[in-house]
Each structure stands twice: as C-alpha cells, then as structure tokens.
Design an enzyme around this catalytic site. Structure first.
Site, PDB file in Angstrom:
ATOM      1  N   TRP A 187     -15.437 -44.045  48.709  1.00 14.92           N
ATOM      2  CA  TRP A 187     -16.882 -44.744  48.610  1.00 14.92           C
ATOM      3  C   TRP A 187     -17.482 -44.502  49.999  1.00 14.92           C
ATOM      4  CZ3 TRP A 187     -18.921 -48.591  51.637  1.00 14.92           C
ATOM      5  CH2 TRP A 187     -20.289 -49.065  51.346  1.00 14.92           C
ATOM      6  N   ASP A 354     -33.063 -54.296  41.783  1.00 13.57           N
ATOM      7  CA  ASP A 354     -31.803 -54.074  41.807  1.00 13.57           C
ATOM      8  C   ASP A 354     -30.841 -55.311  41.415  1.00 13.57           C
ATOM      9  OD1 ASP A 354     -29.034 -52.798  42.939  1.00 13.57           O
ATOM     10  OD2 ASP A 354     -30.240 -51.266  43.351  1.00 13.57           O
ATOM     11  N   ASP A 355     -29.606 -55.271  41.513  1.00 19.82           N
ATOM     12  CA  ASP A 355     -28.731 -56.320  41.189  1.00 19.82           C
ATOM     13  C   ASP A 355     -29.336 -57.635  41.546  1.00 19.82           C
ATOM     14  OD1 ASP A 355     -26.528 -57.250  40.495  1.00 19.82           O
ATOM     15  OD2 ASP A 355     -24.946 -56.187  41.963  1.00 19.82           O
ATOM     16  N   ARG A 434     -14.336 -54.604  42.940  1.00 21.45           N
ATOM     17  CA  ARG A 434     -15.558 -55.552  43.194  1.00 21.45           C
ATOM     18  C   ARG A 434     -15.539 -56.616  42.196  1.00 21.45           C
ATOM     19  NH1 ARG A 434     -21.936 -54.247  42.771  1.00 21.45           N
ATOM     20  NH2 ARG A 434     -22.298 -54.738  44.861  1.00 21.45           N
ATOM     21  N   ASP A 470     -25.700 -48.388  36.791  1.00 20.05           N
ATOM     22  CA  ASP A 470     -24.615 -48.435  37.696  1.00 20.05           C
ATOM     23  C   ASP A 470     -23.321 -48.566  36.927  1.00 20.05           C
ATOM     24  OD1 ASP A 470     -23.666 -48.509  40.060  1.00 20.05           O
ATOM     25  OD2 ASP A 470     -24.783 -50.276  40.921  1.00 20.05           O
ATOM     26  N   CYS A 471     -22.186 -48.131  37.629  1.00 22.00           N
ATOM     27  CA  CYS A 471     -20.919 -48.249  37.117  1.00 22.00           C
ATOM     28  C   CYS A 471     -20.195 -48.445  38.230  1.00 22.00           C
ATOM     29  CB  CYS A 471     -20.698 -47.182  36.292  1.00 22.00           C
ATOM     30  SG  CYS A 471     -18.845 -46.899  35.971  1.00 22.00           S
ATOM     31  N   ASN A 472     -19.760 -49.612  38.858  1.00 19.55           N
ATOM     32  CA  ASN A 472     -18.889 -49.854  40.138  1.00 19.55           C
ATOM     33  C   ASN A 472     -17.290 -49.589  39.871  1.00 19.55           C
ATOM     34  OD1 ASN A 472     -20.647 -50.045  42.425  1.00 19.55           O
ATOM     35  ND2 ASN A 472     -21.821 -51.285  40.903  1.00 19.55           N
ATOM     36  N   CYS A 516     -25.897 -44.028  38.420  1.00 20.31           N
ATOM     37  CA  CYS A 516     -25.449 -44.433  39.699  1.00 20.31           C
ATOM     38  C   CYS A 516     -23.977 -45.146  39.624  1.00 20.31           C
ATOM     39  CB  CYS A 516     -26.277 -45.508  40.305  1.00 20.31           C
ATOM     40  SG  CYS A 516     -25.516 -46.413  41.822  1.00 20.31           S
ATOM     41  N   ASP A 538     -23.696 -44.429  47.998  1.00 19.21           N
ATOM     42  CA  ASP A 538     -24.367 -45.577  48.686  1.00 19.21           C
ATOM     43  C   ASP A 538     -24.684 -45.264  50.452  1.00 19.21           C
ATOM     44  OD1 ASP A 538     -24.452 -46.961  46.659  1.00 19.21           O
ATOM     45  OD2 ASP A 538     -22.933 -48.234  46.928  1.00 19.21           O
TER      46      ASP A 538
END
Ligand code: DGJ
Length: 726
Positions: A187, A354-355, A434, A470-472, A516, A538
């Site tokens: 990351w 965003d989030d 996360r 997104d895809c964390n 993302c 990021d």
C-alpha cells in the site's frame, strides 16, 4: 493492412486447413510464428521481428539452438502436462476417466479479418486419446504491434474434466540471455521496479490476493531479450495479464536456455471442474514486441489501449475535486455545499463525494462500520444524494460518488441479513482487511445486489456524472457458502465482477468510472475494459509519484492514470500540480486553505489542462531522462500531427546545489523538418521564465542537439509547450 500469412507445405485442397506449415501471426513490425503439422503439437518457431518475405518462415528450424531437446516440445505453443513434456505446463488436466495425461495436436486453423487492422487467428488443438479440445486465440492489432492471446478449453467427455492449470498464453523466446523487469510494492508503495537476468529454473510472479492483483505485485512485466530492458534499444516484450484476480506468470529458462513464459490465472487453489460441452475461456495476455526498446513498447500499448481497450480511450476526461483528504469521514450537507462551491471556484468539472456518506444503523463514520448499507446517512445527509446532485448542478459542476460495492463490514445491516453472501470460513477466526470482508461475487445473487446498488443510485440520479469504484480488501479464508465448486471461488469471483461490469456498461455505456483499489490494486487490462481510468496509488507525494507514474507509463496511457494534487509531500503546490498534470488531472485539497496566489495558480493550471489535455491524453509519450540515473525526470507527449508537444521536467533530489538540467535534453518524437517554438507554461504567479519563448528551432535540432529546460533547485518543475512555429 497486413494479409494473413500461412505458408503451407502440403495444402489439403478445398479447405483453409493444411496438414503442415507455418502460421504467421504478424503485426506491422513483429511476428509470432507457429509450425504446425496434423497429429503433432504446434511449436513456436519465431517470436520477434517480422520477416520481409513470409515464405522464409518455412526455412526456420524447429529449434534455434543445438542443445538436445529429448521431448521435442520445449518450444510448444501450449505445453501440456502428463505426457512427454518435462517442463512447466500451460495446461494440466485430469480427464473424466482419471487419465491425467494430455496431448494437444494441431487439428486446423483459421484466420479472420475482424477490422482493417485487426486479425484473429485461431488454432484448434485436440487430444488424440480424448475428445478434449483447446483453441488458441491470437488477436493481432497490426498497427499497434500488439497481440492479445488467450485459449478456450472444452471437451465432449463422459463426465467432467478437472483442470489443474489452464494458462492464457505460452510464449517461447530464443536468445542468449533473458532479462526481466517486474514490479512489487505494498500500500502506498506501488510499482517498485526490479530488474534481473533470468537464470536457469523458474521465476514466478504471482498474486493470491483474490480481489486485486496488486498490493505485492501487479501483472505487468517486461522482458529484455539478449540485454536488460532499455528505453531506446534492444528487443523488448512488454506484457500485461488482463485479469483482475489471482494470476501466475512462470518464466522458465529451459535446458537449452530458451525462455518460456507461461501466463494466466493462478492455479493456486483453483482446480476448475469443466462439465462436458461447456467452454472455459481464459483471460488474455496482452503483449507487444519492440526491436527498439521499452519506449516503443509502451507507445504500442498506449495506442492499443486507447483505441481498442480502455473505455473512452480516445475520448476526453473530466477534472475532479475529491473531498477524501479534505474531510475524510467528517462532513455534512453544509460542509459539502461549501466544497461543491470550492470545486466550481477552482474550475473542476466534477465534485466527487468520497467514502462516509452512507449507513444508518451502522453509520460509516470511520472504516469500522457501514460498508454494504448503501443508504445515505440521515444525520450527515438528511436530504439524500439527489439534493447534493442538484446542489452541484446549481453551482455548474457535476456530482460524482464513491462506492465500494464488493465489500461489507461485519458491522452492517447487510452482514446481519446475508452472512451467506460473505467470503469467510465457518471454521476459522475471521481475518479482516481494513475491518472489512469481501462479498462472494461468485454468487449470482450477490452479483445482482452489486449491480443493483450502482443501478439504483444511477436511476435515482440520472445526471450523476462520475463514480469512483473502490476495492480495498483482499480475500482471506477463501470459502464460498454457496458455490457448488469450492475451488472455483477465486476464478468465479473475477468472472462475477466482470459480469456485473458488463451489465452496468450495457446500461451505462459511457459514464466515467475510476478503478480504485486502495491505491493501484487493480491496474490491469481485464478491468480497464469497463473503466475510464485507475487510481495508481493512495501515495500522492509528488516525488514518489514521479517514479510511480514513470513506471505505470510503461504500460498504461496517461489518460487512464489519475493523478491528483493533494497535501502529501513537502513540495510546493507548483511542483505537486506539475506532477499531476502529466496524468489524468484532479485535486484532493482544501481549496479554502489556498492563499490568493495558490488559488490563482491552481485555477490557471486547470484552464491550461483543458488546452493541453488532448496532447497529454492522446499524444505519444517519450521518456527522455530517467529519474533513476539523473537529478531530474523528463518526459514529453507529442500529438499525432507533431504540431504540439508538452514537455514535463521534475527535479527529484533537492538537497545539493547545482542540480538539474545543466545541459540540453534531446527531445524525441518531433518532426525533424518542422520548426518549433518552445514556451514555458504553468508559471507560478509573479515568477518569470528564463526561457524567453522567442525564436524557433527545427525538430532536427531539438532532437539532435536538444534544449535545456533549465531545471534547477529554484525551478524544480518545469513544463514547456513545443508548438510548430508557423
Ligand atoms: C481508498 C482509496 O484509495 C482512497 O482514495 C479513498 O477513496 C479511501 N479508500 C476511502 O475509504
């Protein structure tokens, strides 16, 4: 246009099929040539420069080296397991009767002209002992020198066949020495390059992360044949596996010191059960050969990606003001209304929320809760998303939104309602990434759910202008509660993801969506079919970004590479802006924190981007000075007509005196016969350029003698526009 060339030794009359000969898959400069013969396994006899006279492919020996090959299949075009092959296979299966051996002999082939400059060659293979078939696909993009290669597997056996390995492509490269440039990271440390000479044995590049290939390493790599990969010299093959999941690239130096490259889905925990009459289509390996170094290889991939792969690759892009770093999870309607106005004031096209905008029972106020519950949070946004979309429109800016629809927090209503939709093992302690888990996209109900989330928000807000997808999380405890084939999970997950994206793209063909994945977790040409751009990292520290964007640029065109000005790093806003301008420009800053000059500068840079965007997005990229071996990085984009070029320069070390471009930098890609002016742009208010902008130079001069951008400690980033002087 290049005609399809098959050079038969004995042609079976009346059919396209011949019993023996060479199949040449050719592009403008390269050729991948197979030697086939009925009842024999096809061999790769050439992969490199195209010969002027196709008839001469027939003169190529089966093996270019004298060393013994007791198997006769070191150079196999699709190496099988369990019979006479002794090396790394491309395919390994157990037939329905338990026989674990496979032989794939040439049966027939066909070539189709799909478009003026696109040809598809298919080569059918069959096992003489079983009704088991593989068709090799080679799609040649002639002008761009790119080949997209994949396989389709099927059979007519009594019962199911178990496939232990099912690669996309099996390359075979002769040469004395082979060098590999590949990437690793973590990351915020994406795209760290490593180069090495490949020795005997197998080097594996792979991912077992499930949802995203990158975190450790992305599926992009380059091979230098007979020498390390260089920018302007030598034979290079640049590759990207178009697969957004577990992959494996095995690079094997064989006993005769040829290089075999076997690339595809990772066989790890992925034995696939193939029912009779069903087809399994592997993802494609995208590869390009260049005889003139990685610069041309990159330009090939860029042109191909823009024209044939990336959504709206030949289109334009919108600039974005994102609120993530300005607010994180802490916002409400008033705050957002002010940010929307700021976006307009700045001159951005889109304000991206965003989030943190969703979840009620489990509000998304940090990353511990709410994922999966895609209802606007009533406390933060009492009037919902529609209100914000209108607010943005009233202010003359589009509204975009962040989603992470593949994921769930255990603290969510979704998790409570549908634990069976979550990838997790009942026998194991849960492991979170996360604080979240991954939804099981191999389950069609989950696919409907994910499609439904996006569809609902777009149906309710038809003018919504942008999505950040997104895809964390990665997949831990890889167990599906519903998939009848546990070992299919990793593969079916990615196929499920693509199927959701297919459906979305049918309904919303053009909507810009950013790919993302907690940084550059999904930089691959499988996903980029459905997305307009990706988020490389990021880490937006501009100094780190100079290197990362330099590396990404080897494989991806600038139009796909989101680059935002943020508060990361110690550099002044001028440097941060100049670094972001080389990609798909945007901002993630607190506009109200900018002083008057910074604001004016930022507004002007957005206007400048509108003017120079077409050349940056569609131009040919030339990397001029490497930041790894110099004090500064230098690169330029040249438009197709060669009338305009945009030239970026960044000092990468700031601690010593006398740094920078003390001499001229030789430009590339210009028309030697044209005359050009050179003018500095994006100057910070109240600063003057030492480059007068007066006079003109021939392209020949600029490319032979060069021009100094005058990068110094005091001028640590410099953008120059080179225009044809009329
Ligand atoms: C990871 C992304 O890379 C960031 O840009 C941001 O969108 C966060 N996720 C939000 O959770």
């Amino acid at each position: 246009m290049t005609p399809f060339r098959f050079i038969p030794l004995v042609v079976a009359t009346g059919t396209l099929t011949a019993s023996a000969g060479e199949i040449a898959i050719e592009t403008k400069h390269s050729a991948l040539v197979l030697r086939v013969e009925a009842g024999k396994e096809p061999l790769v006899i050439h992969h490199g420069k195209r010969l002027a006279d196709a008839a001469e492919y027939a003169k190529l020996p089966d093996r270019r080296k004298a060393a013994d090959d007791p198997t006769g299949v070191y150079g196999a075009a699709y190496t099988t397991a369990g019979s006479r092959n002794l090396l790394e296979p491309a395919i390994q299966v157990t037939h329905s009767d338990g026989d674990a051996s496979l032989v794939l002999n040439y049966e027939s082939h066909e070539a189709k002209q799909l478009a003026n400059d696109v040809q598809l060659t298919t080569v059918k293979l069959v096992d003489p002992a079983h009704p088991f078939h593989v068709t090799l696909y080679y799609k040649a993009y002639i002008e761009e020198d790119v080949i997209e290669q994949w396989s389709v597997i099927s059979h007519g056996e009594e019962g199911a066949v178990k496939m232990q390995k099912y690669a996309s492509a099996n390359l075979f490269l002769t040469g004395k020495h082979h060098y590999l440039t590949h990437y690793h990271g973590d990351w915020a440390r994406e795209m760290q390059p490593e180069s090495e000479e490949l020795g005997a044995g197998i080097k594996i590049l792979d991912s077992k992360l499930g949802t995203r290939a990158n975190l450790f390493q992305p599926p992009s790599f380059m091979i230098g044949i007979n020498g390390p990969v260089e920018e302007d010299n030598g034979e290079v093959i640049a590759c990207n596996l178009a697969w957004t999941g577990n992959y494996q690239i095995a690079l094997e130096v064989d006993p005769a010191r040829n290089l075999r490259v076997i690339a595809g889905i990772n066989p790890f925990a992925s034995e696939y059960t193939l029912a009779p009459k069903k087809e399994f289509t592997t993802p494609a390996l995208i590869h390009t050969w260049s005889g003139t170094g990685s610069g041309d290889a990159s330009r090939n991939l860029h042109r191909w990606a823009r024209k044939h792969r990336v959504l709206e690759g030949e289109g334009t892009r919108q600039t974005i003001l994102n609120n993530w770093e300005a607010t994180y999870f802490d916002f409400n309607e008033e705050k957002l209304a002010a940010l929307i106005k700021d976006g307009k004031k700045l001159g951005s096209d889109v304000f991206l929320l965003d989030d943190g905008w969703f979840g009620n029972k489990f509000p998304r106020n940090d990353d511990h809760a709410g994922l999966g519950d895609w209802e606007p949070n009533k406390l933060k946004l009492p009037h919902g998303i529609g209100h914000l979309v209108k607010e943005a429109e009233t202010n003359g800016i589009k509204f975009g939104i962040w989603l992470e629809p593949e994921m769930v927090n255990p603290k969510s209503e979704l998790y409570t309602k549908h634990p069976e939709w979550v990838i997790q093992s009942p026998n194991r302690e849960p492991h979170y990434y996360r604080n979240q888990l991954v939804l099981d996209l191999s389950n069609p109900e989950v696919q409907d759910f994910v499609f439904g989330i996006v569809d609902k928000i777009l149906t309710e807000n038809p003018t919504l202008g942008y999505i950040k997808w997104d895809c964390n999380a990665v997949i831990f405890n890889a167990k599906s509660a519903t998939n009848p084939y546990p070992a299919h999970l990793y593969v079916d997950y990615v196929k499920g993801f693509y199927s959701v994206m297919e459906r979305l793209r049918q309904k919303y063909p053009k909507l810009p969506i950013m790919l993302c994945a907690g940084g550059g977790g999904r930089a691959d040409y499988g996903a980029l079919k459905y997305f307009t751009e990706f988020w490389p990292s990021d880490n937006t520290d501009p100094l780190d970004r100079v290197y990362m964007q330099w590396e990404y640029s080897k494989f991806f065109p600038s139009i796909t590479m989101a680059a935002h000005v943020t508060d990361w790093g110690k550099q002044p806003i001028k440097y941060r802006t100049d670094v972001a301008l080389m990609g798909k420009f945007g901002h993630d800053i607190v506009v109200s924190h900018l002083d008057e000059k910074e604001l004016r500068f930022t507004q002007d840079s957005l206007k400048l981007y509108k003017e120079l965007g077409p050349t940056i997005w569609q131009g040919d990229l030339y990397r001029l000075v490497s930041p790894y071996t110099n004090d500064f990085a230098s690169l330029m984009y040249v438009n197709e007509s060669k009338q305009e070029a945009v030239w970026f320069n960044y000092l990468v070390t700031g601690s010593r005196k006398n740094l920078g471009s003390d001499g001229a930098v030789k430009l590339k890609g210009l028309d030697p016969a044209k005359r050009y002016s050179v003018r500095e742009v994006n100057l910070y208010p109240d600063t003057k350029s030492p480059i007068s902008g007066e006079g003109s130079w021939s392209g020949d001069y600029l490319m032979t003698v060069g021009f100094s951008p005058q990068v110094t400690k005091e001028r640590d980033s410099v953008i120059l526009v080179i225009r044809e002087a009329k």
